[in-house]
Design a protein around this motif. Structure first.
Motif, PDB file in Angstrom:
ATOM      1  N   ARG A  99       0.992  -1.027   0.141  1.00 20.70           N
ATOM      2  CA  ARG A  99      -0.027   0.019  -0.016  1.00 20.70           C
ATOM      3  C   ARG A  99       0.899   1.145   0.132  1.00 20.70           C
ATOM      4  O   ARG A  99       2.014   1.301   0.598  1.00 20.70           O
ATOM      5  CB  ARG A  99      -1.079  -0.126   1.051  1.00 20.70           C
ATOM      6  CG  ARG A  99      -1.929  -1.230   1.532  1.00 20.70           C
ATOM      7  CD  ARG A  99      -3.125  -0.960   0.581  1.00 20.70           C
ATOM      8  NE  ARG A  99      -3.987   0.206   0.962  1.00 20.70           N
ATOM      9  CZ  ARG A  99      -5.068   0.363   0.186  1.00 20.70           C
ATOM     10  NH1 ARG A  99      -5.383  -0.254  -0.902  1.00 20.70           N
ATOM     11  NH2 ARG A  99      -6.167   1.139   0.609  1.00 20.70           N
ATOM     12  N   GLY A 100       0.295   2.292  -0.897  1.00 17.30           N
ATOM     13  CA  GLY A 100       0.932   3.632  -0.536  1.00 17.30           C
ATOM     14  C   GLY A 100       0.332   4.565   0.093  1.00 17.30           C
ATOM     15  O   GLY A 100      -0.988   4.657  -0.159  1.00 17.30           O
ATOM     16  N   ALA A 101       0.526   5.289   0.889  1.00 17.81           N
ATOM     17  CA  ALA A 101      -0.269   6.400   1.731  1.00 17.81           C
ATOM     18  C   ALA A 101       0.347   7.782   1.800  1.00 17.81           C
ATOM     19  O   ALA A 101       1.497   7.934   2.161  1.00 17.81           O
ATOM     20  CB  ALA A 101      -0.395   5.682   2.975  1.00 17.81           C
ATOM     21  N   LEU A 102      -0.594   8.482   1.352  1.00 23.66           N
ATOM     22  CA  LEU A 102      -0.039  10.006   1.113  1.00 23.66           C
ATOM     23  C   LEU A 102      -0.602  10.778   2.357  1.00 23.66           C
ATOM     24  O   LEU A 102      -1.955  11.008   2.109  1.00 23.66           O
ATOM     25  CB  LEU A 102      -0.091  10.591  -0.266  1.00 23.66           C
ATOM     26  CG  LEU A 102       0.106  12.318  -0.367  1.00 23.66           C
ATOM     27  CD1 LEU A 102       1.686  12.359  -0.055  1.00 23.66           C
ATOM     28  CD2 LEU A 102      -0.422  12.741  -1.534  1.00 23.66           C
ATOM     29  N   ASN A 125       5.683  21.699   0.525  1.00 21.39           N
ATOM     30  CA  ASN A 125       5.511  20.564   1.298  1.00 21.39           C
ATOM     31  C   ASN A 125       4.043  19.887   1.118  1.00 21.39           C
ATOM     32  O   ASN A 125       3.081  20.390   1.813  1.00 21.39           O
ATOM     33  CB  ASN A 125       5.924  20.460   2.750  1.00 21.39           C
ATOM     34  CG  ASN A 125       5.843  19.375   3.375  1.00 21.39           C
ATOM     35  OD1 ASN A 125       5.483  18.273   2.991  1.00 21.39           O
ATOM     36  ND2 ASN A 125       5.716  19.310   4.941  1.00 21.39           N
ATOM     37  N   PHE A 126       3.953  19.374  -0.152  1.00 25.05           N
ATOM     38  CA  PHE A 126       2.437  18.608  -0.117  1.00 25.05           C
ATOM     39  C   PHE A 126       2.066  17.415   0.824  1.00 25.05           C
ATOM     40  O   PHE A 126       0.895  17.403   1.294  1.00 25.05           O
ATOM     41  CB  PHE A 126       2.424  18.235  -1.610  1.00 25.05           C
ATOM     42  CG  PHE A 126       1.545  18.747  -2.479  1.00 25.05           C
ATOM     43  CD1 PHE A 126       1.805  20.678  -2.556  1.00 25.05           C
ATOM     44  CD2 PHE A 126       0.310  18.731  -3.002  1.00 25.05           C
ATOM     45  CE1 PHE A 126       1.047  21.340  -3.248  1.00 25.05           C
ATOM     46  CE2 PHE A 126      -0.304  19.487  -3.714  1.00 25.05           C
ATOM     47  CZ  PHE A 126      -0.019  20.872  -4.115  1.00 25.05           C
ATOM     48  N   GLY A 127       3.309  16.929   1.362  1.00 30.17           N
ATOM     49  CA  GLY A 127       3.007  15.982   2.298  1.00 30.17           C
ATOM     50  C   GLY A 127       4.062  14.883   2.498  1.00 30.17           C
ATOM     51  O   GLY A 127       5.234  15.103   1.897  1.00 30.17           O
ATOM     52  N   THR A 128       3.536  13.725   2.945  1.00 29.23           N
ATOM     53  CA  THR A 128       4.767  12.496   3.239  1.00 29.23           C
ATOM     54  C   THR A 128       3.861  11.395   2.774  1.00 29.23           C
ATOM     55  O   THR A 128       2.960  11.119   2.852  1.00 29.23           O
ATOM     56  CB  THR A 128       4.984  12.430   4.799  1.00 29.23           C
ATOM     57  OG1 THR A 128       5.590  13.461   5.422  1.00 29.23           O
ATOM     58  CG2 THR A 128       5.893  11.158   4.883  1.00 29.23           C
ATOM     59  N   LEU A 129       5.001  10.685   1.908  1.00 30.43           N
ATOM     60  CA  LEU A 129       4.511   9.288   1.199  1.00 30.43           C
ATOM     61  C   LEU A 129       5.087   8.289   1.837  1.00 30.43           C
ATOM     62  O   LEU A 129       6.383   8.175   2.212  1.00 30.43           O
ATOM     63  CB  LEU A 129       4.790   9.356  -0.286  1.00 30.43           C
ATOM     64  CG  LEU A 129       4.565   8.175  -1.015  1.00 30.43           C
ATOM     65  CD1 LEU A 129       2.856   8.312  -1.304  1.00 30.43           C
ATOM     66  CD2 LEU A 129       4.945   8.264  -2.501  1.00 30.43           C
ATOM     67  N   ASN A 130       4.261   7.468   2.338  1.00 31.99           N
ATOM     68  CA  ASN A 130       4.726   6.209   3.011  1.00 31.99           C
ATOM     69  C   ASN A 130       4.085   4.779   2.190  1.00 31.99           C
ATOM     70  O   ASN A 130       3.024   4.749   1.865  1.00 31.99           O
ATOM     71  CB  ASN A 130       3.997   5.882   4.549  1.00 31.99           C
ATOM     72  CG  ASN A 130       4.448   7.123   5.490  1.00 31.99           C
ATOM     73  OD1 ASN A 130       5.845   7.126   5.872  1.00 31.99           O
ATOM     74  ND2 ASN A 130       3.748   8.024   5.657  1.00 31.99           N
ATOM     75  N   SER A 131       5.142   4.077   2.053  1.00 31.39           N
ATOM     76  CA  SER A 131       4.681   2.767   1.201  1.00 31.39           C
ATOM     77  C   SER A 131       5.316   1.734   2.241  1.00 31.39           C
ATOM     78  O   SER A 131       6.285   1.518   2.845  1.00 31.39           O
ATOM     79  CB  SER A 131       5.445   2.715  -0.101  1.00 31.39           C
ATOM     80  OG  SER A 131       6.714   2.583  -0.057  1.00 31.39           O
ATOM     81  N   THR A 132       4.422   0.656   2.040  1.00 31.77           N
ATOM     82  CA  THR A 132       4.739  -0.658   2.742  1.00 31.77           C
ATOM     83  C   THR A 132       4.540  -1.691   1.893  1.00 31.77           C
ATOM     84  O   THR A 132       3.553  -2.103   1.235  1.00 31.77           O
ATOM     85  CB  THR A 132       3.954  -1.015   3.898  1.00 31.77           C
ATOM     86  OG1 THR A 132       4.085   0.186   4.829  1.00 31.77           O
ATOM     87  CG2 THR A 132       4.192  -2.163   4.633  1.00 31.77           C
ATOM     88  N   LEU A 133       5.571  -2.735   1.551  1.00 34.50           N
ATOM     89  CA  LEU A 133       5.674  -4.019   0.782  1.00 34.50           C
ATOM     90  C   LEU A 133       5.871  -5.128   1.809  1.00 34.50           C
ATOM     91  O   LEU A 133       6.882  -4.975   2.462  1.00 34.50           O
ATOM     92  CB  LEU A 133       6.684  -3.829  -0.555  1.00 34.50           C
ATOM     93  CG  LEU A 133       6.485  -2.618  -1.462  1.00 34.50           C
ATOM     94  CD1 LEU A 133       7.557  -2.545  -2.413  1.00 34.50           C
ATOM     95  CD2 LEU A 133       5.056  -2.721  -2.065  1.00 34.50           C
TER      96      LEU A 133
END
Length: 277
Positions: free
Chosen positions: A45-48, A236-244
């Motif tokens: 999942r990718g979460a912004l 700074n639009f935000g932070t992108l977190n990805s978990t595989l």
């Protein structure tokens, strides 16, 4: 305004990316939790998480946010910020979450080249004369997160939209966000080994071209509050977190293997019959 954030992580646009990254040994991985990628499956999942500045812009424009795309969700988290007077306050940050669909990595070095996903957030903003906004819609999609040799990150995508009352649409395809190597933490290599790979990219800065495409799509007047609020968020639009999550699977024999096994069994049968006679 309607923003379809299909965070990067979507289809493989990569001949040029591979060359730029020196990825002659690029290997593609399907991220759907079921496809056998040569002994392992991958889901992710990718979460912004929207930044404080972007949330301020959305509040200024009275923007409604909903999920876009199959499997996409919109969540939220309470964060603590600091106002112009130095006082702490709490605000709600939205999180647009979507499925990762694929990644590409250099088989020789393990370095991740790019990661892609589909789905995200849809946003709507009505006309608002008070902030000099005509209102409109925009779709930001097909995001492709590319990891450069320098450690920096570039996120490409498309922005399509239309201002309310306009007769022509906005169509932009190119660089949407950038981030420096200092803002990247976690896994940037892929070993195809079972486990969980987590990556965080902070301080996503919007490019000028992407900002202009959004301004046109939303009908923001450069002298209005809506414009200045969005302009502040570009830093700074935000932070992108990805978990595989990588899971090992049992190898499936090739059809030729089954054929050889069948011949072997037939041979054993004939030999047994001859001995019986």
């Amino acid at each position: 305004m309607e923003i379809d954030m299909k965070f990067a992580f979507k289809s493989i646009v990569v001949a040029a990316a591979f060359i730029a990254a020196g990825a002659a040994n690029a290997t593609s991985v399907v991220v759907d939790g079921t496809t056998n990628n040569g002994g392992f499956t991958v889901e992710g999942r990718g979460a912004l998480e929207f930044s404080e500045l972007l949330m301020g812009s959305l509040v200024t424009g009275n923007v409604a946010v909903t999920p876009f795309g199959e499997g996409a969700t919109i969540g939220s988290v309470v964060r603590t910020g600091v106002d112009d007077f130095g006082d702490a306050y709490e605000y709600t940050a939205l999180i647009a979450d979507a499925d990762v669909t694929s990644l590409n990595f250099d088989a020789a070095t393990g370095k991740v080249i790019n990661v892609q996903s589909v789905g995200g957030a849809a946003q709507q903003m009505a006309a608002n004369p008070g902030i000099k906004a005509a209102g409109g819609s925009a779709q930001v999609g097909n995001l492709d997160v590319r990891f450069l040799a320098s450690g920096d990150v570039e996120i490409y995508g498309t922005i399509t939209g239309q201002r309310l009352g306009a007769t022509t649409a906005v169509n932009y395809s190119g660089l949407v966000f950038t981030a420096t190597a200092a803002d990247v933490t976690g896994a940037t290599s892929f070993a195809a080994a079972p486990g969980v790979y987590q990556t965080t990219i902070k301080n996503l800065a919007s490019t000028t071209d992407a900002f202009n495409a959004l301004v046109q799509s939303f009908g923001l007047n450069s002298t209005g509050l809506g414009y200045s609020a969005l302009q502040q968020a570009t830093a700074n639009f935000g932070t992108l977190n990805s978990t595989l999550t990588v899971t090992a699977v049992a190898a499936v024999p090739e059809p030729s293997t089954y054929a050889l096994m069948g011949l072997g069994l037939v041979g054993i049968g004939f030999a047994a019959r001859r001995r019986a006679k």
